[in-house]
Design an enzyme around this catalytic site. Structure first.
Site, PDB file in Angstrom:
ATOM      1  N   HIS B  14       9.047  -5.620 -76.146  1.00 21.41           N
ATOM      2  CA  HIS B  14       8.436  -6.862 -75.623  1.00 21.41           C
ATOM      3  C   HIS B  14       9.371  -7.396 -74.552  1.00 21.41           C
ATOM      4  O   HIS B  14      10.392  -8.011 -74.857  1.00 21.41           O
ATOM      5  CB  HIS B  14       8.256  -7.896 -76.742  1.00 21.41           C
ATOM      6  CG  HIS B  14       7.508  -9.120 -76.289  1.00 21.41           C
ATOM      7  ND1 HIS B  14       6.403  -9.616 -76.954  1.00 21.41           N
ATOM      8  CD2 HIS B  14       7.700  -9.947 -75.229  1.00 21.41           C
ATOM      9  CE1 HIS B  14       5.959 -10.693 -76.338  1.00 21.41           C
ATOM     10  NE2 HIS B  14       6.732 -10.922 -75.293  1.00 21.41           N
ATOM     11  N   HIS B  16       9.811  -9.205 -70.479  1.00 19.32           N
ATOM     12  CA  HIS B  16       9.314  -9.816 -69.234  1.00 19.32           C
ATOM     13  C   HIS B  16      10.200  -9.369 -68.087  1.00 19.32           C
ATOM     14  O   HIS B  16      11.402  -9.622 -68.097  1.00 19.32           O
ATOM     15  CB  HIS B  16       9.331 -11.340 -69.331  1.00 19.32           C
ATOM     16  CG  HIS B  16       8.393 -11.867 -70.374  1.00 19.32           C
ATOM     17  ND1 HIS B  16       7.071 -12.125 -70.109  1.00 19.32           N
ATOM     18  CD2 HIS B  16       8.573 -12.128 -71.689  1.00 19.32           C
ATOM     19  CE1 HIS B  16       6.477 -12.553 -71.227  1.00 19.32           C
ATOM     20  NE2 HIS B  16       7.365 -12.555 -72.196  1.00 19.32           N
ATOM     21  N   ARG B  18       9.008  -9.883 -64.745  1.00 15.78           N
ATOM     22  CA  ARG B  18       8.608 -10.666 -63.568  1.00 15.78           C
ATOM     23  C   ARG B  18       8.323  -9.751 -62.371  1.00 15.78           C
ATOM     24  O   ARG B  18       7.946  -8.606 -62.533  1.00 15.78           O
ATOM     25  CB  ARG B  18       9.671 -11.732 -63.205  1.00 15.78           C
ATOM     26  CG  ARG B  18      10.204 -12.557 -64.360  1.00 15.78           C
ATOM     27  CD  ARG B  18       9.157 -13.351 -65.105  1.00 15.78           C
ATOM     28  NE  ARG B  18       9.776 -14.279 -66.065  1.00 15.78           N
ATOM     29  CZ  ARG B  18       9.147 -14.767 -67.116  1.00 15.78           C
ATOM     30  NH1 ARG B  18       7.891 -14.435 -67.381  1.00 15.78           N
ATOM     31  NH2 ARG B  18       9.747 -15.605 -67.933  1.00 15.78           N
ATOM     32  N   ASN B  42       2.012 -10.905 -67.881  1.00  9.67           N
ATOM     33  CA  ASN B  42       1.704 -12.288 -67.461  1.00  9.67           C
ATOM     34  C   ASN B  42       2.351 -12.652 -66.131  1.00  9.67           C
ATOM     35  O   ASN B  42       3.094 -13.617 -66.016  1.00  9.67           O
ATOM     36  CB  ASN B  42       2.074 -13.300 -68.551  1.00  9.67           C
ATOM     37  CG  ASN B  42       3.549 -13.241 -68.942  1.00  9.67           C
ATOM     38  OD1 ASN B  42       4.187 -12.203 -68.802  1.00  9.67           O
ATOM     39  ND2 ASN B  42       4.075 -14.344 -69.424  1.00  9.67           N
ATOM     40  N   LYS B  96      -2.216  -7.125 -74.099  1.00 14.17           N
ATOM     41  CA  LYS B  96      -1.560  -8.319 -74.611  1.00 14.17           C
ATOM     42  C   LYS B  96      -2.496  -9.512 -74.568  1.00 14.17           C
ATOM     43  O   LYS B  96      -2.997  -9.877 -73.499  1.00 14.17           O
ATOM     44  CB  LYS B  96      -0.318  -8.631 -73.774  1.00 14.17           C
ATOM     45  CG  LYS B  96       0.372  -9.948 -74.103  1.00 14.17           C
ATOM     46  CD  LYS B  96       1.127  -9.916 -75.412  1.00 14.17           C
ATOM     47  CE  LYS B  96       1.734 -11.258 -75.786  1.00 14.17           C
ATOM     48  NZ  LYS B  96       2.852 -11.669 -74.956  1.00 14.17           N
ATOM     49  N   HIS B 135       0.308 -12.892 -78.799  1.00 17.97           N
ATOM     50  CA  HIS B 135       1.165 -14.081 -78.907  1.00 17.97           C
ATOM     51  C   HIS B 135       0.463 -15.005 -79.890  1.00 17.97           C
ATOM     52  O   HIS B 135      -0.495 -15.696 -79.532  1.00 17.97           O
ATOM     53  CB  HIS B 135       1.328 -14.761 -77.543  1.00 17.97           C
ATOM     54  CG  HIS B 135       2.222 -15.974 -77.587  1.00 17.97           C
ATOM     55  ND1 HIS B 135       3.335 -16.125 -76.782  1.00 17.97           N
ATOM     56  CD2 HIS B 135       2.195 -17.086 -78.375  1.00 17.97           C
ATOM     57  CE1 HIS B 135       3.938 -17.273 -77.066  1.00 17.97           C
ATOM     58  NE2 HIS B 135       3.249 -17.889 -78.023  1.00 17.97           N
ATOM     59  N   HIS B 169       6.892 -11.254 -81.297  1.00 16.23           N
ATOM     60  CA  HIS B 169       7.985 -12.232 -81.480  1.00 16.23           C
ATOM     61  C   HIS B 169       7.749 -13.177 -82.655  1.00 16.23           C
ATOM     62  O   HIS B 169       7.690 -14.386 -82.478  1.00 16.23           O
ATOM     63  CB  HIS B 169       8.285 -13.004 -80.188  1.00 16.23           C
ATOM     64  CG  HIS B 169       7.074 -13.532 -79.461  1.00 16.23           C
ATOM     65  ND1 HIS B 169       6.094 -14.277 -80.077  1.00 16.23           N
ATOM     66  CD2 HIS B 169       6.692 -13.416 -78.166  1.00 16.23           C
ATOM     67  CE1 HIS B 169       5.180 -14.593 -79.190  1.00 16.23           C
ATOM     68  NE2 HIS B 169       5.512 -14.076 -78.028  1.00 16.23           N
ATOM     69  N   ASP B 241      11.615 -10.069 -75.938  1.00 19.07           N
ATOM     70  CA  ASP B 241      10.962 -11.201 -75.270  1.00 19.07           C
ATOM     71  C   ASP B 241      11.901 -11.807 -74.227  1.00 19.07           C
ATOM     72  O   ASP B 241      11.796 -12.981 -73.901  1.00 19.07           O
ATOM     73  CB  ASP B 241      10.505 -12.253 -76.287  1.00 19.07           C
ATOM     74  CG  ASP B 241       9.530 -13.260 -75.676  1.00 19.07           C
ATOM     75  OD1 ASP B 241       8.953 -12.972 -74.609  1.00 19.07           O
ATOM     76  OD2 ASP B 241       9.360 -14.351 -76.263  1.00 19.07           O
ATOM     77  N   HIS B 245      14.265 -16.934 -66.360  1.00 18.78           N
ATOM     78  CA  HIS B 245      13.823 -18.054 -65.515  1.00 18.78           C
ATOM     79  C   HIS B 245      15.008 -18.416 -64.624  1.00 18.78           C
ATOM     80  O   HIS B 245      16.156 -18.354 -65.067  1.00 18.78           O
ATOM     81  CB  HIS B 245      13.455 -19.282 -66.365  1.00 18.78           C
ATOM     82  CG  HIS B 245      12.193 -19.133 -67.136  1.00 18.78           C
ATOM     83  ND1 HIS B 245      10.950 -19.281 -66.575  1.00 18.78           N
ATOM     84  CD2 HIS B 245      11.980 -18.865 -68.442  1.00 18.78           C
ATOM     85  CE1 HIS B 245      10.013 -19.108 -67.502  1.00 18.78           C
ATOM     86  NE2 HIS B 245      10.616 -18.847 -68.644  1.00 18.78           N
ATOM     87  N   ALA B 257      10.161 -22.254 -71.001  1.00 17.69           N
ATOM     88  CA  ALA B 257      10.502 -21.575 -72.253  1.00 17.69           C
ATOM     89  C   ALA B 257      10.872 -20.124 -71.996  1.00 17.69           C
ATOM     90  O   ALA B 257      10.182 -19.422 -71.253  1.00 17.69           O
ATOM     91  CB  ALA B 257       9.321 -21.652 -73.205  1.00 17.69           C
TER      92      ALA B 257
END
Lengths: 339, 339
Positions: B14, B16, B18, B42, B96, B135, B169, B241, B245, B257
């Site tokens: 899992h 991210h 970007r 996402n 997802k 999620h 998660h 996860d 950011h 988050a």
């Protein structure tokens, strides 16, 4: 013509004014709209002597620039002798007890809160009629800390039945329920705990300016607080716990706890009581209950508010300090009529 | 000589990554220590077409600069036709599903998650053997959101018994307990949820870099997660996860988050499993379970760690991005042996 409401002698019974340049910035913001405020003693070092008290009070009076404002002083709880308390009692409205390390500048607080250990001081306070103000949290899980403190409130209330005990800034249904159980238990409630839950702090984005201790709780807790405040229950008083921290310390890796509400509290409370059709009970919450509980006669002050949009400033600042208020940049439905 | 441990074909199920400059920064940090990672879809806009998938995968491969790294792609859940899924199934490892608005870039997610509404797509996925990653949070009170989602997991697991459903998660004891109840339910667990509770996020100072969704819960939840991970339970996989950011967006008025753990995850997990005398189960958690659940054969990679202090950098950055990792500036007891 806009709807108006008049508040008589508003009082903030739990306030952080800090010192030096921060005091200069925030004291006038409270003094312009409140007749008096109960001032927290958690400076660094804390206020524990008669000299500290008197000097701090003088600094507050000077900084507040308003003759119709009375700072009601408190001592930081330690074991004090009765002789000392007799000597100092005319200078104070109460003594504030912090469990050690529980919030900002509380490192030198009490590590074990039980009637046996604290008996000499609490008995003297009881005899002299000095109220005990408590930050009621254990060092447990953040959402349980206040609830876990209830047995401590209970044993103190039972063991010292003539001591007025104020549960400061309560945030839970359990604390509201306990109020009815002991005659000598009272409470203060902040603006933010009538309005927000943990969802507002951490349910969407994380909001440092809504982070305080005790942390905002669940919807059922907020509802219980709201009901007891709106209903003019004589055992609860408004105490903002307005706690200014420099902007850079709130918006950083490790943000300090505290919500700055002093300059917006009366507008927000008026909006809230109006929304719930309880404006007739607002004066009890922001003044009358405290007058009776503490038996004080603050300078008279009439504050008129009108139902007219007020845009909250992005911050309040002077040459050295910048503080961000709750609802910065947002609009409140009620404004102060210019003083 | 320092104690060492060898991990075979570590997988992050899992992740991210970007896009653009952030992808350039973070992809190599995962690719150097992991054989593969399940990549979240996402983006803005989300990954919903075969063209998007292939193009995004190519960008990831280019950015990761490591031949022994496989990005396992996912589609953002929408109602898809069986024909489309057949056409795209070789390009994806799963789909997802985000409840609408529940976390970063999930605005176009599903507003009503029920078997009836989603049946055409879920039946097609079940027939084609495409796993469903979820999620699992409602829009309720922040501490209850995952727990409230359990009946939805249950009804999906019952209604589509051949569909592999991955509870992403997980953060609660309730989710751990549910794993045992349905053969087709699996879960990923992050590093941070094995280590922190809400106390770490908001019990002392407020810590934006530990703020994620789902938010860290109670001690009993962390304990349940820890037990199921340490015990090599075949239904749980490591999924970081890891969610980068920009630093300025984490340390601000409204912090996004996500916890960034990609470059420290294996060191921290090794320290944790070592502390609990469960190092022999670490490979199951970070690789073997995922190999079986997803039936994949990633590029081989051996990662050696040694028990030697590793000081976590204050941040990871390139020309345009600065990201702060979990434990920035702190020391972890285990290091990667240089690759």
């Amino acid at each position: 013509m806009a709807k108006t409401v008049t508040l008589n002698t508003p009082l903030d019974m739990h306030l952080h004014l800090r010192d030096a340049s921060m005091l200069e910035l925030v004291a006038p913001l409270t003094a312009q709209t409140f007749s008096g405020a109960l001032v927290m003693p958690n400076l660094v070092p804390p206020v524990t002597t008669r000299e500290d008290l008197i000097a701090y009070k003088q600094r507050i009076i000077k900084a507040s620039k308003n003759d119709a404002f009375e700072p009601y002083m408190t001592l930081f709880f330690q074991q004090y002798s009765k002789a000392f308390l007799e000597e100092v009692q005319d200078e104070i409205i109460g003594i504030k007890l912090y469990p050690a390390g529980i919030t900002t500048n509380s490192e030198t607080g009490v590590s074990s809160i039980d009637s046996q250990t604290l008996r000499p001081t609490l008995e003297a306070m009881s005899d002299l009629g000095i109220p005990l103000c408590i930050h009621g949290e254990t060092n447990g899980f953040v959402m349980d800390r206040e609830k876990e403190f209830m047995p401590i409130y209970e044993s103190l209330a039972k063991d010292f039945p003539k001591l007025k005990i104020i549960m400061e800034h309560i945030t839970t249904k359990e604390a509201v329920d306990l109020l009815a159980k002991y005659e000598n238990l009272y409470a203060t409630i902040t603006v933010q705990h009538l309005l927000i839950t943990l969802d507002d702090v951490a349910g969407g984005m994380l909001k440092p300016h809504l982070f305080c201790k005790p942390i905002a709780k669940r919807y059922e807790d907020r509802e219980a607080l709201l009901q007891v405040a709106l209903s003019a229950n004589p055992k609860v008083m408004f105490g903002s716990d307005s706690a200014p921290h420099p902007k850079h310390k709130k918006e950083s890796c490790g943000c300090a706890a505290g919500v700055f509400t002093a300059p917006i509290a009366l507008q927000v409370l008026t909006e809230l009581f109006d929304k719930h059709d309880c404006l007739e009970n607002l004066n009890a919450f922001v003044s009358e209950n405290a007058l009776k509980i503490y038996d004080i006669t603050p300078p008279k002050k009439e504050i008129v508010l009108e139902k007219k949009a007020f845009q909250v400033p992005e911050n309040y600042s002077n040459d050295t300090e910048v503080v961000v208020p709750m609802y910065a940049g947002e609009t409140i439905a009620w404004s102060l009529v210019s003083l």
